[in-house]
Design a protein around this motif. Structure first.
Motif, short mmCIF file in Angstrom:
data_model
loop_
_atom_site.label_atom_id
_atom_site.label_comp_id
_atom_site.label_asym_id
_atom_site.label_seq_id
_atom_site.Cartn_x
_atom_site.Cartn_y
_atom_site.Cartn_z
N LEU A 67 22.41 13.52 71.08
CA LEU A 67 23.69 13.72 70.40
C LEU A 67 24.84 13.28 71.30
O LEU A 67 25.82 12.71 70.84
CB LEU A 67 23.86 15.18 69.98
N ILE A 68 24.72 13.56 72.58
CA ILE A 68 25.75 13.11 73.53
C ILE A 68 25.84 11.59 73.52
O ILE A 68 26.93 11.02 73.49
CB ILE A 68 25.43 13.60 74.97
N MET A 127 24.91 24.19 78.90
CA MET A 127 23.58 23.61 78.79
C MET A 127 23.44 22.52 77.73
O MET A 127 22.54 21.67 77.84
CB MET A 127 22.55 24.71 78.49
N PHE A 128 24.28 22.56 76.73
CA PHE A 128 24.10 21.67 75.58
C PHE A 128 23.97 20.18 75.89
O PHE A 128 23.11 19.51 75.29
CB PHE A 128 25.23 21.91 74.58
N ALA A 157 15.49 15.75 70.26
CA ALA A 157 16.07 15.71 71.60
C ALA A 157 15.00 15.69 72.68
O ALA A 157 15.00 14.84 73.56
CB ALA A 157 16.98 16.92 71.81
N SER A 217 27.92 22.45 70.43
CA SER A 217 27.26 23.37 71.37
C SER A 217 27.33 24.80 70.87
O SER A 217 26.32 25.49 70.76
CB SER A 217 27.95 23.35 72.74
N VAL A 236 17.01 22.89 82.52
CA VAL A 236 17.40 22.91 81.11
C VAL A 236 16.23 22.57 80.19
O VAL A 236 16.00 23.24 79.18
CB VAL A 236 18.58 21.94 80.86
N VAL A 280 20.56 19.67 76.73
CA VAL A 280 19.66 20.16 75.67
C VAL A 280 19.55 19.14 74.56
O VAL A 280 18.48 18.91 74.01
CB VAL A 280 20.18 21.51 75.13
N MET A 281 20.65 18.53 74.20
CA MET A 281 20.68 17.53 73.12
C MET A 281 21.25 16.20 73.61
O MET A 281 22.30 15.75 73.13
CB MET A 281 21.55 18.02 71.95
N PRO A 282 20.59 15.54 74.52
CA PRO A 282 21.13 14.31 75.09
C PRO A 282 21.34 13.21 74.06
O PRO A 282 22.25 12.40 74.20
CB PRO A 282 20.08 13.92 76.13
N PHE A 291 23.69 26.39 69.50
CA PHE A 291 22.96 27.03 70.59
C PHE A 291 22.12 28.25 70.22
O PHE A 291 20.99 28.37 70.70
CB PHE A 291 23.92 27.35 71.73
N LEU A 295 26.92 29.80 78.20
CA LEU A 295 25.65 29.09 78.36
C LEU A 295 25.56 27.90 77.40
O LEU A 295 25.08 26.83 77.77
CB LEU A 295 24.46 30.04 78.11
N SER A 296 25.99 28.11 76.17
CA SER A 296 26.02 27.02 75.19
C SER A 296 26.74 25.80 75.75
O SER A 296 26.21 24.69 75.76
CB SER A 296 26.75 27.44 73.92
N LEU A 297 27.97 26.05 76.18
CA LEU A 297 28.83 24.96 76.66
C LEU A 297 28.26 24.29 77.89
O LEU A 297 28.39 23.08 78.07
CB LEU A 297 30.23 25.51 76.94
#
Lengths: 235, 235
Positions: free
Chosen positions: B168-169, B160-161, A108, A157, B101, B164-166, A161, B156-158
């Motif tokens: 995967l998005i 920032m993710f 990432a 997520s 982030v 954090v993992m673009p 995380f 925070l997970s929801l």
DNA sequence: GGCTTAATTAACTGATCAGTTAATAGCGCG
DNA sequence: CGCGCTATTAACTGATCAGTTAATTAAGCC
């Protein structure tokens, strides 16, 4: 000198030793940070063998990524059919694999928008995951109108995380995300969360009988949470 | 040559230029990956000035981290009192700040269990966040028995993710996490999610009136989701 | 204008590191 | 046993990079 007399050549074993060492080093330091000398040292082989077996450092890195991705590919398929179970499954099966999570994270943070390894395969896998959520939605487990790709993103997520940001877990929780107690707690929480998002229909029915007592519904919700104590799933 | 004749010294401006350049470079490449030459080049100052103003590269890095953490410190305090609103707020206020982030992520992946910057302050902040959740729990917005530190970690997970993992998005969703459409969609989803976790009491009441029609409750849940279209919050 | 201080420029330095070259030696076959 | 091939070892190489040294010059003060 005596130990050196017995050097035995075995290219396959050399390869395996390098792969294991490379996984550890790339997971710990990423591509740029890992040193071929360090990988060779950890594998107890001569540095030259890395080039002999795998070519450039980049090629070795790709191989490590590919293998880890392939290793975890079955996670989606083997997930249970209930949402809460699937969420916990993704966490326990992938979200606690530190090498997997860290390699994803290095990917990432290093990728800068570039094309990923095994893109087509992973895309297909993720589509399958969303398709499974769609089945749940048709059954009424997941409400209509909910964005399923966002839901799947949120599952990842929640699952990944803790190992993605371990320093935050330490600061917030005071525990290592690799601590078995933390993992148990996380799995339990995720089951609760999953159930809460999923089983509103049954929840509604039970609560509606008690609507004269406004406090009682809350108590019932707690009772709904109790089934998450499924021992044996985390050793 | 003519441009050089007008060199004007201003230590403060030099400092600011370096800080801005360093933020960009450290965010993009992390500590080890960022080059002092690159930072100097981006800032359009001589490399020597970095050492003159900040000392070693490491000191500059710390300063950047400290500033970003301080900049985002108000996020918890300024969050709304409702859970769904707070969740969306954390996403929109911090989860869409790519530098924030990424710096958190570099910190995570580089730290290896070491002591963090501004630990005491951050710990205090996170305690405050959990305390606010406790207030919500006492009010009955959040069910009793729920682990609040796990809930906060999940928020925070929801939030920032996506940044954090673009990669995967991009693979899952086919959209950049920085795309305003994605962000709108994410915020809407998070509001839905937050509401779903929070407002079961009211949801129950409304649904119970329609319990003769088992399909209708699901429709009502969708209606409950509509208020998340709050335009103007994302330009 | 001259002097002092500090902001700025330019070049240098020693260490690190992926990859390369040269040499050695294990292994199997005839 | 000798030969050829390949797995392995050891040393070398050129590029990179944070930090350092030397020099220059802007700015303020007397």
């Amino acid at each position: 000198m005596t130990g050196r007399r017995t050097l035995v050549r075995n290219l396959n074993r050399t390869r395996e030793k390098i792969l294991a060492a490379a996984l550890a080093e790339f997971s710990a330091r990423g591509f740029a940070g890992a040193r071929v000398d360090a990988i060779a040292g950890r594998a107890r082989v001569n540095k030259r063998m890395l080039y002999y077996c795998f070519g450039a450092k980049q090629d070795l890195y790709r191989e490590i990524l590919r293998r880890k991705i392939a290793e975890r590919a079955g996670l989606i398929e083997s997930a249970p059919d209930d949402f809460a179970g699937a969420l916990a499954h993704i966490y326990l099966g992938g979200g606690t694999d530190i090498d997997f999570v860290r390699l994803m994270e290095w990917e990432a943070i290093d990728s800068g928008g570039k094309k990923c390894i095994a893109e087509a395969e992973r895309r297909a896998l993720f589509e399958k995951a969303v398709a499974r959520l769609r089945v749940l939605q048709r059954r009424g487990s997941i409400p209509h109108g909910v964005n399923l790709t966002q839901l799947f993103i949120s599952m990842l997520s929640l699952a990944m995380f803790p190992l993605v940001m371990p320093q935050l877990i330490r600061l917030i929780h005071g525990m290592e995300p690799t601590d078995p107690r933390f993992m148990r707690q996380r799995a339990k929480f995720l089951r609760w969360l999953g159930d809460r998002l999923e089983k509103t229909t049954e929840t509604v029915r039970i609560k509606s009988r008690r609507r004269r007592n406004p406090v009682a519904p809350s108590q019932t919700a707690v009772h709904r949470g109790r089934p998450f104590k499924k021992p044996g799933q985390l050793a």
